[in-house]
Design a protein around this motif. Sequence first.
Motif, PDB file in Angstrom:
ATOM      1  N   ARG A 363     127.999  72.486  38.351  1.00 50.31           N
ATOM      2  CA  ARG A 363     126.967  71.471  38.321  1.00 50.31           C
ATOM      3  C   ARG A 363     126.046  71.721  37.134  1.00 50.31           C
ATOM      4  NH1 ARG A 363     123.087  70.291  43.256  1.00 50.31           N
ATOM      5  NH2 ARG A 363     124.112  71.965  44.388  1.00 50.31           N
ATOM      6  N   LEU A 364     125.562  70.628  36.544  1.00 47.36           N
ATOM      7  CA  LEU A 364     124.578  70.766  35.466  1.00 47.36           C
ATOM      8  C   LEU A 364     123.403  69.867  35.792  1.00 47.36           C
ATOM      9  CD1 LEU A 364     123.454  71.410  32.629  1.00 47.36           C
ATOM     10  CD2 LEU A 364     125.156  69.891  31.650  1.00 47.36           C
ATOM     11  N   VAL A 365     122.219  70.480  35.818  1.00 46.24           N
ATOM     12  CA  VAL A 365     121.002  69.741  36.148  1.00 46.24           C
ATOM     13  C   VAL A 365     120.173  69.601  34.871  1.00 46.24           C
ATOM     14  CG1 VAL A 365     118.904  69.765  37.555  1.00 46.24           C
ATOM     15  CG2 VAL A 365     121.009  70.779  38.459  1.00 46.24           C
ATOM     16  N   TYR A 366     119.759  68.375  34.555  1.00 44.28           N
ATOM     17  CA  TYR A 366     118.902  68.141  33.401  1.00 44.28           C
ATOM     18  C   TYR A 366     117.496  67.818  33.899  1.00 44.28           C
ATOM     19  CZ  TYR A 366     123.138  67.148  30.529  1.00 44.28           C
ATOM     20  OH  TYR A 366     124.342  67.188  29.864  1.00 44.28           O
ATOM     21  N   VAL A 367     116.548  68.657  33.583  1.00 44.77           N
ATOM     22  CA  VAL A 367     115.166  68.336  33.920  1.00 44.77           C
ATOM     23  C   VAL A 367     114.561  67.619  32.707  1.00 44.77           C
ATOM     24  CG1 VAL A 367     112.946  69.227  34.712  1.00 44.77           C
ATOM     25  CG2 VAL A 367     115.060  70.431  35.312  1.00 44.77           C
ATOM     26  N   VAL A 368     114.473  66.317  32.783  1.00 43.37           N
ATOM     27  CA  VAL A 368     113.995  65.506  31.653  1.00 43.37           C
ATOM     28  C   VAL A 368     113.182  64.330  32.208  1.00 43.37           C
ATOM     29  CG1 VAL A 368     114.662  64.168  29.604  1.00 43.37           C
ATOM     30  CG2 VAL A 368     116.081  66.104  30.314  1.00 43.37           C
ATOM     31  N   GLY A 369     112.182  63.915  31.464  1.00 44.70           N
ATOM     32  CA  GLY A 369     111.270  62.851  31.887  1.00 44.70           C
ATOM     33  C   GLY A 369     111.966  61.560  32.316  1.00 44.70           C
ATOM     34  N   SER A 370     111.283  60.813  33.182  1.00 40.78           N
ATOM     35  CA  SER A 370     111.909  59.627  33.768  1.00 40.78           C
ATOM     36  C   SER A 370     112.166  58.527  32.731  1.00 40.78           C
ATOM     37  CB  SER A 370     111.049  59.081  34.899  1.00 40.78           C
ATOM     38  OG  SER A 370     109.723  58.917  34.454  1.00 40.78           O
ATOM     39  N   GLU A 371     111.499  58.620  31.570  1.00 38.12           N
ATOM     40  CA  GLU A 371     111.739  57.582  30.553  1.00 38.12           C
ATOM     41  C   GLU A 371     113.148  57.691  29.983  1.00 38.12           C
ATOM     42  OE1 GLU A 371     109.661  60.065  30.246  1.00 38.12           O
ATOM     43  OE2 GLU A 371     110.243  61.157  28.432  1.00 38.12           O
TER      44      GLU A 371
END
Length: 611
Positions: A363-371
């Motif tokens: 699994r790869l999780v990207y923590v990035v802003g909702s924009e």
Amino acid sequence: MKNFKDPWKTRIARTLTAMLKDAGIAGRVEPSQVVAELPPQPEYGDLGFPMFGFAKLFRKGPPLIAQTLAAALTEEDARCPESREAAGVFAACGPYLNVHLDRGAAAAAIIGPVLEDPALGRPGILTGSRIMVEFSSPNTNKPLHLGHLRNDVLGESISRILAACGAEVRKVCIINDRGIHICKSMLAYKEHGLGRTPESEGVKSDHFVGGWYVKFSRDLKAETEGLKEKGLSGKEAEAEAPLQQRAQQMLRLWEAGDPETVALWKKMNAWTVEGMKETYRRTGISFDQYYFESQTYLLGKEEILKGLEQGLFYKAEDGAVMVDLTGEKLDKKVLLRSDGTSIYITQDIGLAINRNRDWPFDRLVYVVGSEQQYHFQVLFAILKKLGFEWANNLYHLSYGMVNLPEGKMKSREGTVVDADDLIDSLRDDALAEIREKEREDALDDPKEAAEKVALGALHYYLLQVNPQKDMLFDPRESLSFNGNTGPYLQYMGARISSMLRKAAVPQDAGGEVPGGIACKLLSGDAEWELLKTLAAYPDAVADAAARMDPSVLAAYLYELSKAFSRFYHDCPILNAPQADLSAARLALSRGVLRVLKDAMHLICVPFLEIM
Ligand code: ARG
């Protein structure tokens, strides 16, 4: 790994299997098939077992199974009344079997794992899975700001939570160190810096670079305003402005490998990255691997050309390579420009593939802003099209904006709030509070303590909100010592530590429940509520992991602190009427301290022994 639910699952499975035999049905029920929930309301008992999963096997409705099971368990207890680990009063309620636990027996079963098990009874639900978490991922033209602080603590916390559930976690960061943004800082510095350095100016190195970016932005604004007065539209003025053109020229020189430009780029990037790493260290954030856009931006092209050959993508009239995602309810999207140059998504495709080669993940999780939600929908759809199995397990942990209430603090640019400045100001306020409360003498290093309080306040405040929601960060509220805050939890921890010191009970308190401690004495209401809250910890961690939401743990910690406060208020501990009651209450307090510390670590709130 021990969990107080385990003996219950074993007992229920055994009884269900016996019921199957009685009904002449072949088969058996395993403990792992039994689901045990902690009911939200006390009238439903202390444990609830849903029967939905057994309907098919029994060829009966869940309510009927629950009834038969309740009767069978009650009858078992009547036959051999000696107390078991799993003892209580049983009742069927619709499709559930509800159990009112025997408090004395349950107390020992709850405290045991909390004190003895290094994992505090947490289930290893992610054992064997490899999860990569990307977070922070800054650009190198200016220092980290408040938005990054939310990103950073979300990424770090989620990584810790996933690891606490048994996953192997790899924390990564992509530093976007190339492109027009960094050329802007470089250009302003080159034209006006006159050999100045962070050292010569006594400025933190990333702030130094950010200062030049601000200078560029101001000068560019003046230029475009001038052009607009001459009658150009905003867009035209922006494009025509000589500064903008010089920045673009610099990017071309960089891409062509011009030695002077590359040397300047290296110098300025090193300054920014070094300064950012200092902020990461300060906030307790770390990475297992950094990726740099300058080394990855050419990746992805090849994959896209391969996809074009396979007919997954197509060429537009102007020669650009495109993908049609209308079947996926998305749009058509350019993947390579007609001049062959890549765009944001091109390198993200290459980067994901490369990361999986570096460290094959599930699994790869990207923590990035909702924009960037749309960007990630498109990215994931393309990677699926390219046929990567792991592309089904990509997750965008999208988070909302964070702002300060109007007028709380001004940053250099007036719009973004600088991360270091914000922490400095929180630390100064915490230090003032420590002085006001006359706690300075009690602390070895008041400034260090103030820094920990500041981080606790900041991290808790940022994590206590569901990630998707936009939020306001209120510095004053975050620092409050009572209420739903980080400092309140820290204070609770310090209070328990101090009590254990007084009682000469070892602080960290691993190891067995000392023989002779009569946990069964802990049957008062406040004790029972506290015990049940402790018992809920493993589920809270699992839930936070499943939802990728640390606010679940923040809420849990607040409940735990409130339950402890009630207990502390209602039940004398050191001055309990009997010595064995005092010992049992101390054991319970040790358990609370262990869970508190563990959960605080998971949400990046520093622990303080003295406060
Ligand atoms: N540096 C980018 C920004 O500041 C975020 C990068 C997010 N990560 C990614 N793999 N695209 O907006």
